[in-house]
Design a protein around this motif. Structure first.
Motif, PDB file in Angstrom:
ATOM      1  N   SER A 143       9.168   3.542  -9.633  1.00  0.00           N
ATOM      2  CA  SER A 143       7.916   4.241  -9.093  1.00  0.00           C
ATOM      3  C   SER A 143       8.113   5.440  -8.734  1.00  0.00           C
ATOM      4  CB  SER A 143       7.651   3.295  -7.690  1.00  0.00           C
ATOM      5  OG  SER A 143       8.762   2.972  -7.133  1.00  0.00           O
ATOM      6  N   TYR A 187       0.461   2.620   3.847  1.00  0.00           N
ATOM      7  CA  TYR A 187       1.186   3.465   2.845  1.00  0.00           C
ATOM      8  C   TYR A 187       1.373   4.937   3.310  1.00  0.00           C
ATOM      9  CZ  TYR A 187       3.029   5.174  -1.753  1.00  0.00           C
ATOM     10  OH  TYR A 187       3.750   5.580  -2.922  1.00  0.00           O
ATOM     11  N   ARG A 198       2.968  -0.838  -2.078  1.00  0.00           N
ATOM     12  CA  ARG A 198       2.664  -0.424  -3.510  1.00  0.00           C
ATOM     13  C   ARG A 198       2.461  -1.795  -4.238  1.00  0.00           C
ATOM     14  NH1 ARG A 198       0.410   3.036  -6.399  1.00  0.00           N
ATOM     15  NH2 ARG A 198       0.077   1.176  -7.792  1.00  0.00           N
TER      16      ARG A 198
END
Lengths: 143, 108
Positions: free
Chosen positions: B71, A119, A18
């Motif tokens: 997040s 990811y 991220r």
């Protein structure tokens, strides 16, 4: 329980990827920034990944061998800035040269995609781990 | 097996201690297990942990939705952890209830 270990490991990897996406976005956003707080044009940022032992290292020997990923530092790319000739630009020097960030848009797009795929790969690992745990909870049932 | 021996081996009543020892394994709510904790204490700590996971997941979800902190994957992982530990707890409870029911069906 090892499912929670893999949750922790995958969580750290997701956070790291991220961050990589954030950095690539920031590099892209500032691909034409000729000024920065440090002075001079923006310089591209990159994340350094490091394999780190889990915080609760009280598990078995095998559990302690498992490494999560952390980002100990963000490095600033020291390669020279791009230079173009544009005498009309307010940041041009006396020869009419403007220094632009050392960001390659194509390279950042590739980094963005790599981070995205990484990811997704980590999400798949999480899915497998979750499925295994749920199957294990069904041990002893008929179905 | 006489009834008082049975009840002693189940850990109820104050019955015959010898019956307990003759089984070789201490059974009953007050008998410490090899780990040093009773089953009830283990169950309580599991409950506390599950509760903490649930609270943690709720906090993270609210923090993300209301304050915009944290997040998405962090919140989802917390929710996943809470769900899994809750499932584990429910599975344990189901097994326990099943065991007790089977015991209650015992013909005397």
């Amino acid at each position: 329980m090892s499912f929670f270990t893999s949750l922790q490991v995958t969580g750290s990897a997701l956070a790291a990827e991220r961050l990589r996406v954030d950095l690539a976005s920031a590099n892209l956003a500032n691909a034409n920034s000729t000024r920065s707080v440090e002075g001079g044009p923006y310089r591209r940022r990159d994340a350094v990944f490091q394999a780190t032992p889990l915080e609760n290292g009280f598990g078995s020997e095998l559990d302690r061998a498992v490494r999560a990923v952390t980002v100990p530092q963000i490095v600033i790319d020291q390669s020279p800035p791009r230079e173009i000739f544009n005498p009309g630009h307010p940041d041009a020097d006396e020869r009419g040269i403007v220094q632009l960030p050392n960001v390659s848009v194509v390279e950042e797009i590739v980094n963005l995609r790599t981070a995205q795929r990484a990811y997704e790969a980590n999400l798949s690992a999480l899915g497998v781990s979750r499925e295994m745990a749920q199957r294990a909870l069904r041990i002893g049932r008929t179905a | 097996m006489p009834i008082n021996a049975l009840s002693a081996s189940l850990g109820y009543g104050t019955g015959n201690i010898d019956a307990n020892e003759s089984l070789g394994v201490p059974i009953g709510p007050s008998a410490p297990e090899p780990g040093g904790q009773t089953f009830a204490a283990e169950l309580t700590s599991l409950l506390t942990e599950v509760n903490r996971d649930q609270a943690d997941a709720a906090t993270k979800a609210i923090d993300l939705a209301v304050n915009g902190n944290g997040s998405i994957h962090d919140a989802m992982i917390a929710a996943e952890k809470a769900e899994s530990s809750f499932r584990l707890l429910m599975e344990m409870r189901n097994r326990l209830i099943e065991g007790v029911n089977r015991l209650l069906e015992t013909q005397i």
